[in-house]
Design a protein around this motif. Sequence first.
Motif, PDB file in Angstrom:
ATOM      1  N   PHE B  70      37.112  30.558 -10.912  1.00 61.53           N
ATOM      2  CA  PHE B  70      36.983  29.346 -10.115  1.00 61.53           C
ATOM      3  C   PHE B  70      36.844  29.661  -8.640  1.00 61.53           C
ATOM      4  O   PHE B  70      36.132  28.976  -7.904  1.00 61.53           O
ATOM      5  N   ASP B  71      37.544  30.711  -8.189  1.00 62.12           N
ATOM      6  CA  ASP B  71      37.457  31.054  -6.781  1.00 62.12           C
ATOM      7  C   ASP B  71      36.048  31.529  -6.436  1.00 62.12           C
ATOM      8  O   ASP B  71      35.504  31.180  -5.383  1.00 62.12           O
ATOM      9  N   GLU B  73      33.431  30.554  -8.003  1.00 61.78           N
ATOM     10  CA  GLU B  73      32.606  29.355  -8.037  1.00 61.78           C
ATOM     11  C   GLU B  73      32.661  28.646  -6.693  1.00 61.78           C
ATOM     12  O   GLU B  73      31.636  28.229  -6.150  1.00 61.78           O
ATOM     13  N   ILE B  74      33.872  28.551  -6.137  1.00 56.55           N
ATOM     14  CA  ILE B  74      34.017  27.871  -4.850  1.00 56.55           C
ATOM     15  C   ILE B  74      33.295  28.661  -3.759  1.00 56.55           C
ATOM     16  O   ILE B  74      32.639  28.088  -2.886  1.00 56.55           O
ATOM     17  N   LEU B  77      29.901  27.721  -3.953  1.00 55.52           N
ATOM     18  CA  LEU B  77      29.668  26.335  -3.528  1.00 55.52           C
ATOM     19  C   LEU B  77      29.620  26.219  -2.004  1.00 55.52           C
ATOM     20  O   LEU B  77      28.952  25.340  -1.470  1.00 55.52           O
ATOM     21  N   PHE B  78      30.337  27.104  -1.309  1.00 55.83           N
ATOM     22  CA  PHE B  78      30.449  26.981   0.153  1.00 55.83           C
ATOM     23  C   PHE B  78      29.091  26.933   0.855  1.00 55.83           C
ATOM     24  O   PHE B  78      28.827  25.988   1.606  1.00 55.83           O
ATOM     25  N   TRP B  80      26.192  26.246  -0.288  1.00 54.92           N
ATOM     26  CA  TRP B  80      25.461  25.042  -0.714  1.00 54.92           C
ATOM     27  C   TRP B  80      26.004  23.821   0.005  1.00 54.92           C
ATOM     28  O   TRP B  80      25.244  22.995   0.526  1.00 54.92           O
ATOM     29  N   ALA B  81      27.342  23.701   0.064  1.00 50.07           N
ATOM     30  CA  ALA B  81      27.954  22.541   0.718  1.00 50.07           C
ATOM     31  C   ALA B  81      27.598  22.516   2.197  1.00 50.07           C
ATOM     32  O   ALA B  81      27.363  21.454   2.778  1.00 50.07           O
ATOM     33  N   ALA B  82      27.536  23.705   2.815  1.00 48.34           N
ATOM     34  CA  ALA B  82      27.276  23.743   4.255  1.00 48.34           C
ATOM     35  C   ALA B  82      25.868  23.271   4.597  1.00 48.34           C
ATOM     36  O   ALA B  82      25.633  22.760   5.689  1.00 48.34           O
ATOM     37  N   PHE B  84      24.176  21.097   2.542  1.00 46.97           N
ATOM     38  CA  PHE B  84      23.847  19.946   1.689  1.00 46.97           C
ATOM     39  C   PHE B  84      23.218  18.816   2.498  1.00 46.97           C
ATOM     40  O   PHE B  84      22.308  18.132   2.018  1.00 46.97           O
ATOM     41  N   LYS B  85      23.687  18.630   3.731  1.00 44.90           N
ATOM     42  CA  LYS B  85      23.114  17.589   4.587  1.00 44.90           C
ATOM     43  C   LYS B  85      21.617  17.834   4.784  1.00 44.90           C
ATOM     44  O   LYS B  85      20.813  16.920   4.754  1.00 44.90           O
ATOM     45  N   PHE B  98      20.279  19.143  -5.519  1.00 47.75           N
ATOM     46  CA  PHE B  98      21.483  18.569  -6.117  1.00 47.75           C
ATOM     47  C   PHE B  98      21.595  18.965  -7.590  1.00 47.75           C
ATOM     48  O   PHE B  98      22.663  19.373  -8.058  1.00 47.75           O
ATOM     49  N   LEU B 102      24.327  20.923  -9.985  1.00 46.66           N
ATOM     50  CA  LEU B 102      24.878  20.270 -11.176  1.00 46.66           C
ATOM     51  C   LEU B 102      24.837  21.226 -12.348  1.00 46.66           C
ATOM     52  O   LEU B 102      25.790  21.324 -13.124  1.00 46.66           O
ATOM     53  N   LEU B 105      27.529  23.839 -11.822  1.00 45.03           N
ATOM     54  CA  LEU B 105      28.849  23.268 -12.092  1.00 45.03           C
ATOM     55  C   LEU B 105      29.021  22.983 -13.571  1.00 45.03           C
ATOM     56  O   LEU B 105      30.103  23.166 -14.129  1.00 45.03           O
TER      57      LEU B 105
END
Lengths: 349, 124
Positions: B70-71, B73-74, B77-78, B80-82, B84-85, B98, B102, B105
């Motif tokens: 999971f770590d 995975e996070i 994700l970082f 991608w999240a940064a 995402f805007k 997106f 999905l 995830l």
Amino acid sequence: MEILLQTLQTFFGPAWPLVWTLLKIFGIILPLVLCVAYLTLAERKVIGWMQVRIGPNRVGPLGLLQPIADGLKLVFKEIVVPTKASTGLYFVGPAMAFATALAAWAVVPFSEGYVLANIDAGVLYLLAMTSIGIYGVIISGWASNSKYAFYGAMRSAAQMVSYEIAMGFALVCVLMVSASLNLSDIVHGQAKGAFAEMGLGFLSWNWLPLLPMFLVYLISGIAETNRAPFDVVEGESEIVAGHMVEYSGMAYALFFLGEYANMILVSVMTSIFFLGGWLSPVGFLPDSFVWLAGKTCFILFLFLWFRATFPRYRYDQIMRLGWKVFVPLCMFWLLFIGVWMMSPLNIWK
Amino acid sequence: MLENYFPVLVFIIVGIVFGCMPMVLGWLLAPHRPNAEKGSAYECGFEAFEEARLKFDVRYYLIAIIFILFDLEIAFLFPWAAIFKEIVGTPGVKLFGFVEMLVFLGILLIGYVYAWAKGALDWE
């Protein structure tokens, strides 16, 4: 002030940047250590009042010198090293626990422009430092070569890593809406929005659209620092002091200081990620460091309040909350934020 | 760019010094009189039956393994999240960016459900 700085600059010559950085670092660490000392007093006072007691009131006026007296006492106490312990690692443990709790402060922005290292990987650095802190606990539990210490360390490690997942997911949501890993930019992102333009800044902060993540982060923060009601790591009635049971004197004090420094760190982080950092809650008051301090104090008070209110969780309940409640909730909210940002109703443009 | 990280390095070094200093101070100022009783491990009042480094529950190990998954995975994700805007703001990749996440995830979710069903997350 200007003249003084110039004189110092010419005096130190090429070494000046290093000296200036060191001065700034001491400007962060010394007040922090003082805050840690007085947080211990505040905890005893607040919990005392909540239980209709007075709390410490003998040393100095209103007991204000109590932390100093505690510190002095611990300095003069023998550091007992168990004969069976691994001597080297035995001392690495507490040093690591405290050093990482301090080092994480390098990237904390205190006010507009008041940040020691304005780095773009601030969030990553913070996560790295708090993760290394776990090693301090495991190493000390292993090196003590005592059953209580060993079980305490195992419990602590499992609990901390479990809640780190929830914390990480909550941070991913924050990153999605702020589009930066820089802590100052995360605060700036919260200054914009429809409510902020109306002068109601506090409704534009991340806590409202990310409310479940705010709660997850706060609760995970309490679990991550092993505070009540998640303090089975050092549940006195089961495994006495857990990983610190073999430590005494200053070696013990380091764990103690580290725990409180981490509490303050988690509170500051919650304020920055979800409560708008140094931003003023209403339009007619200026943004300033005072707001950050106030928000941090409020969350620290929650820490103490929870300790005085809630009975201790059982270990299986702690693990269930972390893995079976927080992880699915975080995943769902992450998708929800994703869909929200894709839709025309996106409020983070 | 890199000079921004210089204060961080100095801070870590100062942190380590601050971490070691109290123990050196305690070592210098406090008495040091070890004896056999003091040096024995904390137990319930009698000699320990066995070593402290004994076998422990496999569930800790399981939790550690799942944590690593999971770590990671996070950590994935970082980035991608940064951005995402930016993904949302670019019409061409909006949906693609997106859905890609999905899928990622979703694969992990299957593993998570499997671990749950197998009882790896139970702790009774």
